[in-house]
Structures are given as structure tokens and as C-alpha cells.
Design a protein around this motif. Structure first.
Motif, PDB file in Angstrom:
ATOM      1  N   VAL A   1     -21.463  53.757  -2.791  1.00 50.82           N
ATOM      2  CA  VAL A   1     -19.999  53.867  -2.627  1.00 50.82           C
ATOM      3  C   VAL A   1     -19.368  52.477  -2.601  1.00 50.82           C
ATOM      4  N   ILE A   2     -19.940  51.565  -1.822  1.00 49.97           N
ATOM      5  CA  ILE A   2     -19.368  50.220  -1.736  1.00 49.97           C
ATOM      6  C   ILE A   2     -19.479  49.501  -3.080  1.00 49.97           C
ATOM      7  N   GLY A   3     -20.648  49.645  -3.729  1.00 48.01           N
ATOM      8  CA  GLY A   3     -20.789  49.028  -5.044  1.00 48.01           C
ATOM      9  C   GLY A   3     -19.801  49.591  -6.050  1.00 48.01           C
ATOM     10  N   SER A   4     -19.531  50.883  -5.958  1.00 48.97           N
ATOM     11  CA  SER A   4     -18.542  51.489  -6.863  1.00 48.97           C
ATOM     12  C   SER A   4     -17.158  50.911  -6.636  1.00 48.97           C
ATOM     13  N   LEU A   5     -16.816  50.659  -5.351  1.00 52.06           N
ATOM     14  CA  LEU A   5     -15.525  50.022  -5.059  1.00 52.06           C
ATOM     15  C   LEU A   5     -15.423  48.638  -5.700  1.00 52.06           C
ATOM     16  N   GLN A   6     -16.578  47.997  -5.890  1.00 55.75           N
ATOM     17  CA  GLN A   6     -16.561  46.652  -6.458  1.00 55.75           C
ATOM     18  C   GLN A   6     -16.508  46.642  -7.990  1.00 55.75           C
ATOM     19  N   VAL A   7     -17.063  47.646  -8.640  1.00 54.39           N
ATOM     20  CA  VAL A   7     -17.167  47.583 -10.100  1.00 54.39           C
ATOM     21  C   VAL A   7     -16.159  48.475 -10.832  1.00 54.39           C
ATOM     22  N   VAL A   8     -15.848  49.646 -10.283  1.00 60.52           N
ATOM     23  CA  VAL A   8     -14.948  50.566 -11.000  1.00 60.52           C
ATOM     24  C   VAL A   8     -13.566  49.949 -11.241  1.00 60.52           C
ATOM     25  N   PRO A   9     -12.965  49.222 -10.280  1.00 61.59           N
ATOM     26  CA  PRO A   9     -11.635  48.639 -10.542  1.00 61.59           C
ATOM     27  C   PRO A   9     -11.592  47.638 -11.698  1.00 61.59           C
ATOM     28  N   LEU A  10     -12.776  47.178 -12.161  1.00 66.16           N
ATOM     29  CA  LEU A  10     -12.761  46.244 -13.299  1.00 66.16           C
ATOM     30  C   LEU A  10     -12.173  46.870 -14.559  1.00 66.16           C
TER      31      LEU A  10
ATOM     32  N   ARG B   1      -7.029  43.891 -15.995  1.00 66.40           N
ATOM     33  CA  ARG B   1      -5.912  43.227 -16.683  1.00 66.40           C
ATOM     34  C   ARG B   1      -4.615  44.008 -16.552  1.00 66.40           C
ATOM     35  N   SER B   2      -4.703  45.326 -16.662  1.00 66.07           N
ATOM     36  CA  SER B   2      -3.475  46.126 -16.611  1.00 66.07           C
ATOM     37  C   SER B   2      -2.907  46.223 -15.202  1.00 66.07           C
ATOM     38  N   HIS B   3      -3.779  46.272 -14.172  1.00 71.92           N
ATOM     39  CA  HIS B   3      -3.333  46.320 -12.772  1.00 71.92           C
ATOM     40  C   HIS B   3      -4.106  45.240 -12.004  1.00 71.92           C
ATOM     41  N   LEU B   4      -3.754  44.001 -12.272  1.00 74.10           N
ATOM     42  CA  LEU B   4      -4.548  42.864 -11.807  1.00 74.10           C
ATOM     43  C   LEU B   4      -4.642  42.811 -10.286  1.00 74.10           C
ATOM     44  N   LEU B   5      -3.513  42.813  -9.594  1.00 73.55           N
ATOM     45  CA  LEU B   5      -3.532  42.635  -8.137  1.00 73.55           C
ATOM     46  C   LEU B   5      -4.167  43.820  -7.434  1.00 73.55           C
ATOM     47  N   ALA B   6      -3.856  45.045  -7.882  1.00 74.58           N
ATOM     48  CA  ALA B   6      -4.409  46.232  -7.226  1.00 74.58           C
ATOM     49  C   ALA B   6      -5.924  46.281  -7.384  1.00 74.58           C
ATOM     50  N   SER B   7      -6.430  46.049  -8.588  1.00 75.24           N
ATOM     51  CA  SER B   7      -7.878  46.089  -8.808  1.00 75.24           C
ATOM     52  C   SER B   7      -8.569  44.967  -8.030  1.00 75.24           C
TER      53      SER B   7
ATOM     54  N   THR C   1     -11.985  43.188  -3.456  1.00 78.64           N
ATOM     55  CA  THR C   1     -12.091  42.393  -2.222  1.00 78.64           C
ATOM     56  C   THR C   1     -12.446  43.282  -1.034  1.00 78.64           C
ATOM     57  N   LEU C   2     -11.818  44.468  -0.981  1.00 77.43           N
ATOM     58  CA  LEU C   2     -12.141  45.411   0.089  1.00 77.43           C
ATOM     59  C   LEU C   2     -13.609  45.815   0.024  1.00 77.43           C
ATOM     60  N   GLY C   3     -14.133  46.080  -1.174  1.00 73.61           N
ATOM     61  CA  GLY C   3     -15.543  46.439  -1.309  1.00 73.61           C
ATOM     62  C   GLY C   3     -16.467  45.323  -0.849  1.00 73.61           C
ATOM     63  N   CYS C   4     -16.103  44.072  -1.148  1.00 73.01           N
ATOM     64  CA  CYS C   4     -16.930  42.940  -0.714  1.00 73.01           C
ATOM     65  C   CYS C   4     -16.927  42.810   0.808  1.00 73.01           C
ATOM     66  N   LEU C   5     -15.781  43.000   1.435  1.00 75.32           N
ATOM     67  CA  LEU C   5     -15.714  42.929   2.899  1.00 75.32           C
ATOM     68  C   LEU C   5     -16.539  44.040   3.540  1.00 75.32           C
ATOM     69  N   LEU C   6     -16.471  45.246   2.968  1.00 73.67           N
ATOM     70  CA  LEU C   6     -17.274  46.343   3.506  1.00 73.67           C
ATOM     71  C   LEU C   6     -18.768  46.065   3.324  1.00 73.67           C
TER      72      LEU C   6
ATOM     73  N   GLN D   1     -22.262  42.147  -6.670  1.00 77.51           N
ATOM     74  CA  GLN D   1     -21.583  40.932  -6.235  1.00 77.51           C
ATOM     75  C   GLN D   1     -21.138  40.062  -7.416  1.00 77.51           C
ATOM     76  N   VAL D   2     -21.674  40.368  -8.623  1.00 78.39           N
ATOM     77  CA  VAL D   2     -21.256  39.622  -9.806  1.00 78.39           C
ATOM     78  C   VAL D   2     -19.769  39.833 -10.088  1.00 78.39           C
ATOM     79  N   THR D   3     -19.183  40.855  -9.496  1.00 77.92           N
ATOM     80  CA  THR D   3     -17.746  41.097  -9.708  1.00 77.92           C
ATOM     81  C   THR D   3     -16.888  39.999  -9.067  1.00 77.92           C
ATOM     82  N   VAL D   4     -17.423  39.292  -8.067  1.00 84.57           N
ATOM     83  CA  VAL D   4     -16.626  38.254  -7.400  1.00 84.57           C
ATOM     84  C   VAL D   4     -16.215  37.152  -8.375  1.00 84.57           C
ATOM     85  N   PRO D   5     -17.154  36.493  -9.093  1.00 84.16           N
ATOM     86  CA  PRO D   5     -16.700  35.481 -10.063  1.00 84.16           C
ATOM     87  C   PRO D   5     -15.845  36.071 -11.186  1.00 84.16           C
ATOM     88  N   ILE D   6     -16.099  37.342 -11.548  1.00 85.04           N
ATOM     89  CA  ILE D   6     -15.279  37.961 -12.595  1.00 85.04           C
ATOM     90  C   ILE D   6     -13.830  38.087 -12.137  1.00 85.04           C
ATOM     91  N   VAL D   7     -13.642  38.546 -10.901  1.00 88.93           N
ATOM     92  CA  VAL D   7     -12.277  38.702 -10.371  1.00 88.93           C
ATOM     93  C   VAL D   7     -11.612  37.347 -10.192  1.00 88.93           C
TER      94      VAL D   7
END
Length: 397
Positions: A50-59, A63-69, A74-79, A91-97
Motif C-alpha cells: 500500500v505504501i509503495g503504491s502511494l509512492q509510484v501510482v501518482p507518477l 506532469r498534469s497534476h504536479l503538486l498533487a502527485s 511525499t506522504l508515502g515516503c513519510l509513512l 524509493q526511486v520515486t524520490v529523485p524522480i519527483v
């Protein structure tokens, strides 16, 4: 086109598909690592999934919803830091974001992404940088430096990409503006050329046809009683027609760009006496007077404008002044420029119903004079007749 250029072009033209492919690939990697290869209990695997999904699905919407995604990632990383005791491949999503915020976000969002990435590096180091369950400073430092370096490099590349993107957009906007300006200039030039051609053709055709019509009417009446006069009149008609045809061929040759077109000089003020003589043969009595001397020469175009103005005024006199009319042409040189005045004692501009051509000629005359910052005044005279006054100033260097 080489294969790598083809791939690059496809990636640039299909950003949504690229983001969806990236997110689905990472999500599949998450499922493989947490469900198939995971060694913990089912509850832990489900929590990691679930936490990993929060980190990757918003990718998908990075571009279309930059701040929301970015906020969801960020919420997934904190969890993860709070609930999961080990690193996740997502965690590879961190440098991508961080890269995405630096490239596409506003300046404040770019710096916010950098600060959040650095804060995440600190939290991850404190949470996972332990030796035998003990956090040791000498071991924490390399871990923090590595994570911070990843964040900083990602932000740097994103910022460079942002600079390039803005520069390319500026160049594209400039190219678009230049193309619009060129198109407008072409349209204006074409409009000016059409106006110039219309004025030239009117001046050539209207004057010649007015003379021909007047002479033809006279020849018709004189053919029975005075054949000699009729023959002279027909000769004048023939010569006027040939002259008009030569002028028309010269004009059409210029329009075609014909190198063999006539290069005879355009009329100037010195050709006005010849114009008056041709007008007299049409039966109109014309007086001519020159006063003063020029302080400096007028440009050839200005002299042509003066000639055409006199020609148009005399043409209108022939057409509208009526029989037994007289016209007087005054050419006066002053300290500021050239004054031309053509007056007649005929019936005035409203004497006939055929005023459309006259109005067109007067409009063309005004357009010519305006090109040289001159002014024109036309209208009926108080005691009968019609007058046309033209002023063309000297062109000051």
C-alpha cells in the motif's frame, strides 16, 4: 533518422504514455518484491504494498497534476519512514519527483522539492542507518551524503532541463512572432502594391479614355460637315490610344518583372506641358503658369505624384466640367515645397451623375500625396467650377 533519435522524438511527443509506463513498471517491481519475494508476514507485505503504491501510482500524473502527485508521493515516503523498517525499491520515486519539480514546477516548488528531498535524506539516514541496532555517527555520515547527493544531482539535472525548456519555449515564441510579423508585412506590402497598381492604372486609363471619348464625340459630329477635322480628331484618338497602350505595357512589364520591359522614365513635372498639349487636343482650353523656383529638388516619386495630380484634375475637368469649359494650372514653388492648383469654370463635381470614377481618382490622388506628407484640398468653387489644390513639401535630410 537514427534509432536513438526516433526513440527520443517519441518520448518527447508522448509524455503521458511515458509517465504511465514508468509508474506501471515500478508498481510491478513493487508487487514482485513485496508479494512474491517478501519474507515477512502477510500484514507487513500488504502494508509495504500500500505504501509503495502511494509512492509510484501518482507518477502517472506527475506532469498534469504536479503538486498533487508530489504531495501523495511525499506522504508515502513519510509513512514508509514511520511504519516500514526497511528500504523499499519504490524509493526511486524520490529523485524522480525532485527532478520533476525542478523541471516543470514554479521556482518555489522547485526549491520546496529540494528541501523536502534533503529532509527525507536526514530522516532515512536516522531511520535506516544503524549498525547492530545502534545509530553511529561515523556510519550515518556516508549514508546521508549518498542520499543527499542523489537528491542534489536530481534537482540539478531538473533545473538544467527547466532552463533549457524555457529557452526553447522563448525561441519558439520568438519564431512564431517573427513569422506573424513577416506575414503581416507581406500582407501590408501586397496591399500597398495593389493600391499603387490601382492608382497607376487609373491615371493611365482614365485620362486617355476621357480624351478618346471626347475626341470621338467631336469626330462623330464633324464627320458629315467637316471631314478634315474628323480626320485630325481620329488621328488624335489613335495617338492617344497608342500612348496609353505603351504606358499599360510598361506597367504590366514591371509587374511581370520583364527585363525587356520599357525603361522609359516615369513622367515628371517637366512633362506637364506635354500633358497640357494633349489635353488641349481633346478640346479643353488650358492655361499654365509657373511661379518661383525650387529651393531644392523633389524626389522622383514626388514629381510623379505632382504630374499624376494634374493629370487627374484635368481628366475630371474633361469629364464633368461640361462644354466650353476652361482650366488653369498653377505651379508655384515656395520656401517649404511645391503648390499645385488646378481650377476650372465648369459645372462643378456634382453636374453629372458619373461621379464614381472621379471619387476613385480623387482618393488615389490623396493617397499619392499622403505618401510624401503632403495635403490636398478639392471641392466646388464659390462662383462655379471646381478646384484642386495640392501641396508637396520638400523632403528634408
Amino acid at each position: 533518422m537514427t534509432p536513438h533519435r526516433t526513440i527520443d522524438a517519441w518520448i518527447r511527443s508522448h509524455p503521458a504514455q511515458v509517465d504511465a509506463t514508468l509508474a506501471i513498471g515500478l508498481w510491478a517491481l513493487l508487487a514482485l518484491s513485496t508479494v512474491v519475494l517478501g519474507g515477512m508476514t502477510g500484514t507487513h507485505r500488504f502494508l509495504e504494498f500500500v505504501i509503495g503504491s502511494l509512492q509510484v501510482v501518482p507518477l502517472i500524473w506527475r506532469r498534469s497534476h504536479l503538486l498533487a502527485s508530489s504531495a501523495v508521493v511525499t506522504l508515502g515516503c513519510l509513512l514508509q519512514v514511520a511504519l516500514v523498517p526497511t528500504f523499499l525499491p519504490t524509493q526511486v520515486t524520490v529523485p524522480i519527483v525532485v527532478y520533476t519539480l525542478a523541471k516543470f514546477g514554479k521556482r518555489w516548488a522547485s526549491y520546496a522539492g529540494l528541501c523536502a528531498g534533503m529532509a527525507g535524506a536526514v530522516l532515512a539516514t536516522l531511520r535506516y542507518g544503524t549498525v547492530n541496532g545502534q545509530a553511529i555517527g561515523l556510519h550515518l555520515l556516508p549514508s546521508f551524503v549518498g542520499l543527499a547527493l542523489i537528491v542534489l544531482v536530481s534537482w540539478t539535472f531538473g533545473d538544467l532541463a527547466r532552463t533549457r525548456r524555457l529557452a526553447v519555449r522563448a525561441l519558439e515564441d520568438r519564431a512564431t512572432r517573427l513569422e506573424v510579423e513577416r506575414q503581416q508585412e507581406r500582407e501590408l506590402a501586397a496591399s500597398d502594391e495593389r493600391g499603387r497598381i490601382a492608382r497607376e492604372m487609373h491615371d493611365i486609363v482614365a485620362h486617355s479614355l476621357s480624351v478618346i471619348i471626347t475626341q470621338a464625340d467631336g469626330a462623330r459630329y464633324a464627320s458629315e460637315k467637316e471631314p478634315e477635322i474628323a480626320r485630325e480628331t481620329l488621328s488624335t484618338i489613335s495617338e492617344t490610344g497608342r500612348k496609353s497602350l505603351r504606358e499599360m505595357r510598361r506597367l504590366l512589364g514591371v509587374l511581370r518583372g520583364d527585363e525587356q520591359a520599357s525603361t522609359r522614365p516615369l513622367p515628371t513635372l517637366e512633362d506637364i506641358p506635354e500633358l497640357l498639349e494633349a489635353t488641349r487636343t481633346a478640346g479643353l482650353e488650358v492655361g499654365y503658369d509657373v511661379q518661383g523656383s525650387p529651393r531644392r529638388e523633389l524626389p522622383p516619386g514626388a514629381e510623379l505624384t505632382g504630374y499624376r495630380a494634374v493629370q487627374e484634375a484635368l481628366t475630371n475637368t474633361i469629364k464633368h466640367a461640361g462644354p466650353a469649359a476652361r482650366a488653369d494650372v498653377l505651379l508655384r514653388w515656395t520656401s517649404s515645397g511645391l503648390e499645385l492648383e488646378v481650377i476650372d469654370d465648369g459645372r462643378g463635381a456634382g453636374a453629372t451623375d458619373d461621379n464614381v470614377g472621379a471619387q476613385q481618382g480623387l482618393v488615389g490622388m490623396a493617397e499619392r500625396v499622403a505618401l510624401y506628407d503632403g495635403r490636398i484640398s478639392t471641392g466646388p468653387r464659390p462662383h462655379g467650377g471646381f478646384s484642386a489644390s495640392i501641396f508637396i513639401p520638400y523632403t528634408e535630410d
